[in-house]
Write an enzyme that holds these catalytic residues in place. Structure first.
Site, mmCIF file in Angstrom:
data_model
loop_
_atom_site.group_PDB
_atom_site.id
_atom_site.type_symbol
_atom_site.label_atom_id
_atom_site.label_comp_id
_atom_site.label_asym_id
_atom_site.label_seq_id
_atom_site.Cartn_x
_atom_site.Cartn_y
_atom_site.Cartn_z
ATOM 1 N N CYS A 171 0.801 -1.222 0.000
ATOM 2 C CA CYS A 171 0.000 0.000 0.000
ATOM 3 C C CYS A 171 0.835 1.273 0.000
ATOM 4 C CB CYS A 171 -0.928 0.015 1.200
ATOM 5 S SG CYS A 171 -1.655 -1.601 1.581
ATOM 6 N N HIS A 306 -3.068 7.747 6.309
ATOM 7 C CA HIS A 306 -3.246 6.510 5.542
ATOM 8 C C HIS A 306 -4.726 6.124 5.563
ATOM 9 C CE1 HIS A 306 -1.971 2.873 3.577
ATOM 10 N NE2 HIS A 306 -2.428 2.116 4.560
ATOM 11 N N HIS A 344 -9.548 2.138 -0.987
ATOM 12 C CA HIS A 344 -8.100 1.947 -0.839
ATOM 13 C C HIS A 344 -7.529 1.566 -2.205
ATOM 14 C CE1 HIS A 344 -4.233 1.011 0.506
ATOM 15 N NE2 HIS A 344 -4.479 0.188 1.527
#
Length: 1022
Positions: A171, A306, A344
């Site tokens: 990520c 995040h 995401h």
């Protein structure tokens, strides 16, 4: 750490096809999440309540529209190769191109440079689908997949020679890519870096994983730091930023969105699970980034978190931030996360956040964080010195510091500290130039690899210009610098933005008009400047140009200052004031000289410098100055003396135009000592000059012979024996002025040919004395000039006089002839007409000095509409898990790529043109078995339909062939045709310039093998 500037941005995220739409989505707290498209997989088939093994718990996610669309023709990639390429490569290619344009750089300008490419990527599902289908693995499948190729493709197609790499830290991949790019800039490994990230979800594999790991949100939406947070929602996207050292960006006058002050990357190490976040590592990566940036935590106004929306992830992130910010009384750290809008985006998550922060700093406002209304109380944000952004946060104009976190599932953490750009860089002022500049009009330019692409982009630019209130000069200046480099050149002048929009739309909608305003030059033009002679003058000539163009104004003033000591009166004021005295010889000649000097110098200053020069009679004086044979002050003295001395001669002379060849008149003229042949303007265009009584006798005789004659309105018999009384006095002036060999080739109308520079043939005193009485050999000089290959003839004078004669002389010699350009086409001409002339020259291949075209106020970086890629061609997998069978939780898709490309661009509009068919209009295909076989094999190797191919298509430049495809081509030809004889790659390579040449080569070697010249070869049947 030395500051790094973000100078270019492009992105594409769910619900946001471009950067502007992305910012709009953020500002309105929009939702880019929706049902999984059928193009990916059948989400309902894989959904089961309770997250049963092998199934997902959601049918929702954030997906970009049309990931299968790819403009392969733009990048000269064959359909077969495009179909094999991971769509992540395709998205990155187009986004990288647009990001470079957004940086104010024409992408071709970077070709050959050491620019670097750094790409963050986490998934490679296309490779999983295709590389396990062993029967269908090809060379294109191999090069079309692999993480490295996402970066290497960009470097290859933009011809970038700097570092090129892909990084997978899950990520955090794309923010780590930015970190590596910044370090490469700091170490001077490169001067420009493209950093980006991409993610395309092709299969439900990760959705199944997230579900089984208890990480997947049932509604497919991330809810960062919210009491409703219940897991991850998947998202897609692509983003690319262009980075430079701040000092370099400022020095070049580039717009800077934001500045990267410091970055840091670390690892969790061994913690309570490889996929679990580590608060202590996050604390340390924040501290490292702050140290490198040289800031205190209290300096940071907001942070883009995040923010996955998982209970453990949000808690660890808030505690890590709180470690640094808990002591902030009254000024809590503002926190948000874009994952609430997009989901995401995995490998693209870092770049999505970076672009959000950069745009927030640039626009001086931070968007509210979606789902922030119901803050998770268990996170105790106030105690940690943090507040969740429930409403947009307005920012000061400068000095704002922001943070950005991106944490990888495997424990690789990254943080970046950004700052608002210095005021001058955020909204840069006019770019200075050595030239004052300004022609009084804007010249908007656009290039594209094909005419349909040009039409599409004309409409995109018209739409953008209509929406924004930007001065036309600034729009055009940016178009000149950014939208350059492709084969087809479009150019049009405009006086204001409304007119520009109208002209762009008109050209896009009218194929005939578009054809007139577009060209595809094959090389550098060979430009000839032709200076007009006496007779072209009129009161107030070029007054409009003097009013509009600062550049022309300066040069006319310069010529006037040089003339004034010798004329005693301002020639400029006489000309611009509309004084009828301009027709008196003493004023006509210096006036024409001043106008032509100023016009020639203006064009030269604009970057249009002549390859050759020619002046008709008195026009040679201004030509001589531009050629470097006379200095301005010397030429001014000569021309003033010439005009004054001629004016003093007695009247009584005249000039007679005769439609007859020179040779047919010479004998009769020789009988009249006071008459001479003044000019030869064409095969049947001769001018006689001399005593009026003698001319009347000649005219009567010629009329009786049926020849057409016409008296010219002149005050004196120029270029005749009647000029002899002034020669001695003029020669004295000429001796003092002198003259040298021209530095630019001059076709002399005294000699009727090119002056020999190597032999030292000068335009000296003797030349100018002879010039007064010599016959003007315009026809001879012009024919020699045309034979020398002039492609563009620019007439330098107050109105077109010579062009008609040149067309007559050239029409019989060549079918097309040179392009005629008139900077001053008539009495009302002004800056707009000069702009039209410059546009014509640009379309022909000239490279103007665009800075000189505009005043300083217009030389300001502005955002233009990004390149509009075609979406006509579609490339996807024939059967992904959407159509496969679920057997015990295992998907077994049939793995074949399909191409959906209904028509090449050439078939969609007229005039026909595309990367495939643009060269082929009007060319038939040769018949015969060898030709048929060659076309079928070329089509098979490239993925083209045989009827798309024509003889003049180039295999490399138009069809996208490379060395791998050439080897396949050779092997398939040898399989298809027998009796060819020996065919080696070394023999084949030089004959692959076009499809037609390939067919010719095959016929040649086949004929040689059979000992005859017949083209037919035995064709092997399938």
């Amino acid at each position: 750490m030395e500051p790094i500037a973000i100078v270019g941005i492009d992105c594409r995220f769910p619900g946001a096809p471009d950067t502007g739409a992305y910012w709009d989505l953020l500002m309105r707290s929009g939702d880019g999440v929706g049902e999984v498209p059928r193009l990916r997989w059948d989400a309902k088939e894989f959904h089961a309540a309770g997250g049963a093994p092998g199934r997902t718990n959601t049918t929702e996610g954030g997906f970009v529209n049309d990931p299968d669309a790819f403009d392969n023709e733009f990048f000269t990639i064959s359909p077969r190769e495009a179909a094999a390429m991971d769509p992540q490569q395709r998205l990155l290619l187009q986004s990288a191109w647009r990001a470079v344009e957004d940086a104010g750089i024409a992408p071709q300008q970077l070709a050959g440079s050491g620019a670097g490419v750094f790409v963050g990527i986490m998934g490679n599902e296309w490779a999983q689908l295709h590389l396990t289908d062993y029967d269908n693995v090809t060379a294109q499948i191999g090069s079309g997949n692999g993480y490295c190729m996402t970066a290497n493709r960009i470097s290859y197609h933009l011809d970038l020679k700097g570092p090129s790499l892909a990084v997978d830290t899950a990520c955090s991949s794309s923010l780590v890519a930015v970190h590596l790019a910044a370090n490469a800039l700091l170490s001077e490994e490169c001067d420009v870096a493209l950093a980006g990230g991409v993610n395309v979800a092709l299969t439900p594999a990760l959705s199944i994983f997230y579900t089984q790991a208890g990480l997947s949100a049932p509604d497919g939406r991330c809810k960062p730091f919210s009491s409703e947070a219940n897991g991850i929602g998947r998202g897609e996207g692509v983003g690319v930023v262009v980075l430079r050292r701040l000092k370099d960006a400022v020095a070049d006058g580039q717009r800077v969105y934001a500045v990267i002050r410091g970055t840091a990357v670390n690892q969790d190490g061994r913690s309570n699970g490889i996929t679990a976040p580590n608060r202590w590592a996050q604390q340390e990566v924040l501290a490292s980034a702050y140290r490198r940036a040289g800031v205190e935590p209290s300096d940071v106004t907001f942070t883009e978190g995040h923010g996955t929306g998982t209970a453990l992830g949000d808690m660890m992130e808030v505690r890590a931030l709180g470690h640094h910010h808990a002591g902030r009384s009254g000024k809590p750290l503002a926190l948000g996360s874009v994952k609430g809008n997009l989901g995401h985006t995995e490998g693209a998550a870092g770049i999505a956040g970076l672009i959000k922060v950069a745009l927030s700093l640039h626009n001086r406002v931070v968007p509210a964080s979606r789902f922030a209304a119901k803050e998770n109380p268990s996170l105790k944000m106030r105690e940690h010195g943090i507040r969740l952004l429930k409403a947009p946060l307005k920012l000061p104009a400068e000095g704002v510091v922001a943070g950005l976190s991106s944490f990888g599932m495997g424990g690789t953490n990254a943080h970046a500290v950004l700052e608002s750009a210095p005021p001058a860089a955020a909204r840069p002022k006019a770019r200075p130039s050595a030239t004052a500049g300004g022609i009084g009009a804007a010249v908007f330019t656009l290039t594209a690899p094909a005419v349909p692409a040009l039409q599409r982009n004309l409409l995109a630019q018209a739409d953008a210009a209509e929406r924004r209130r930007v001065p036309v000069g600034s729009l055009a200046w940016n178009s000149n610098h950014v939208k350059a480099g492709h084969r087809y050149r479009f150019a049009v002048s405009a006086s204001d933005t409304a007119e520009l929009v109208t002209r762009l739309r008109s050209a896009a909608d009218d194929p005939d008009l578009l054809a007139r305003l577009t060209a595809a030059p094959t090389g550098r033009p060979r430009t000839a400047f032709l200076y007009t002679g006496q007779g072209s003058q009129y009161p107030a000539m070029t007054a409009g140009l003097y009013r509009d163009s600062a550049l022309y104004r300066g040069f006319l003033d310069e010529a006037d200052a040089a003339l004034l000591p010798h004329t005693g009166r301002s020639v400029r004021d006489l000309v611009l004031g509309g004084d009828a005295d301009v027709h008196l010889t003493r004023w006509t000649q210096p006036a024409l000289f001043a106008v032509e000097y100023a016009l020639g110098r203006t064009l030269a200053e604009l970057g249009v410098r002549p390859d050759v020069l020619l002046g008709h009679s008195v026009g040679e004086y201004a030509a001589a100055v531009l050629a470097g044979a006379l200095p301005l002050d010397g030429a001014a003295r000569l021309i003033a003396a010439r005009g004054a001395l001629m004016q003093e001669l007695p009247e009584g002379g005249g000039m007679l135009s005769v439609r007859a060849a020179r040779e047919s008149l010479e004998a009769r003229v020789a009988e009249e000592p006071l008459v001479g042949i003044a000019a030869v303007n064409g095969p049947l265009a001769t001018v006689l000059s001399g005593d009026l009584a003698a001319l009347e006798r000649i005219e009567g005789e010629l009329t009786e012979r049926g020849l057409k004659t016409r008296r010219l309105q002149v005050s004196h018999a120029f270029h005749s024996p009647l000029m002899e009384p002034m020669l001695e006095r003029f020669a004295a002036v000429a001796e003092e002025v002198g003259g040298t060999v021209p530095q630019v080739p001059v076709y002399s109308t005294v000699r009727g040919r090119l002056l020999d520079q190597e032999a030292g043939e000068a335009m000296d005193a003797a030349y100018w004395v002879e010039h007064i009485g010599a016959t003007v050999l315009f026809a001879d000089a012009t024919i020699a000039l045309l034979d020398d290959g002039a492609t563009h003839v620019v007439e330098i004078g107050p109105r077109p006089v010579l062009s008609g004669m040149v067309r007559t002389l050239g029409g019989a010699r060549t079918a097309a002839g040179p392009v005629h350009v008139h900077p001053v086409p008539g009495e009302d001409a002004a800056g707009r007409e000069l702009g039209d002339a410059l546009a014509e020259l640009y379309r022909g291949g000239a490279v103007p000095d665009w800075d000189a075209v505009y005043e300083e106020k217009d030389r300001v970086p502005q955002q233009l509409a990004p390149y509009a890629f075609s979406d006509k061609h579609r490339y996807w997998a024939a059967r992904t898990p959407a159509l496969g069978e679920a057997r015990g939780g295992r998907v077994e898709p049939a793995l074949q790529s399909v191409v959906s490309a209904p028509e090449p661009e050439s078939a969609q509009s007229e005039p026909a043109a595309s990367a495939v068919a643009v060269l082929s209009v009007g060319h038939g295909r040769p018949e015969g078995p060898v030709a048929r076989a060659a076309y079928e094999v070329v089509g098979k190797v490239g993925g083209y339909a045989p009827d798309e191919l024509t003889p003049d298509l180039r295999l490399y430049e138009d069809l996208g062939f490379d060395s791998v495809m050439v080897m396949e081509l050779k092997n398939r030809l040898e399989e298809r045709l027998t009796g060819l004889g020996e065919m080696t790659v070394q023999d084949l390579l030089p004959r692959l310039s076009t499809v037609g040449e390939l067919v010719g080569f095959l016929n040649e070697i086949g004929a040689a093998a059979h000992g005859h010249e017949a083209p037919g070869q035995e064709e092997r049947t399938a």
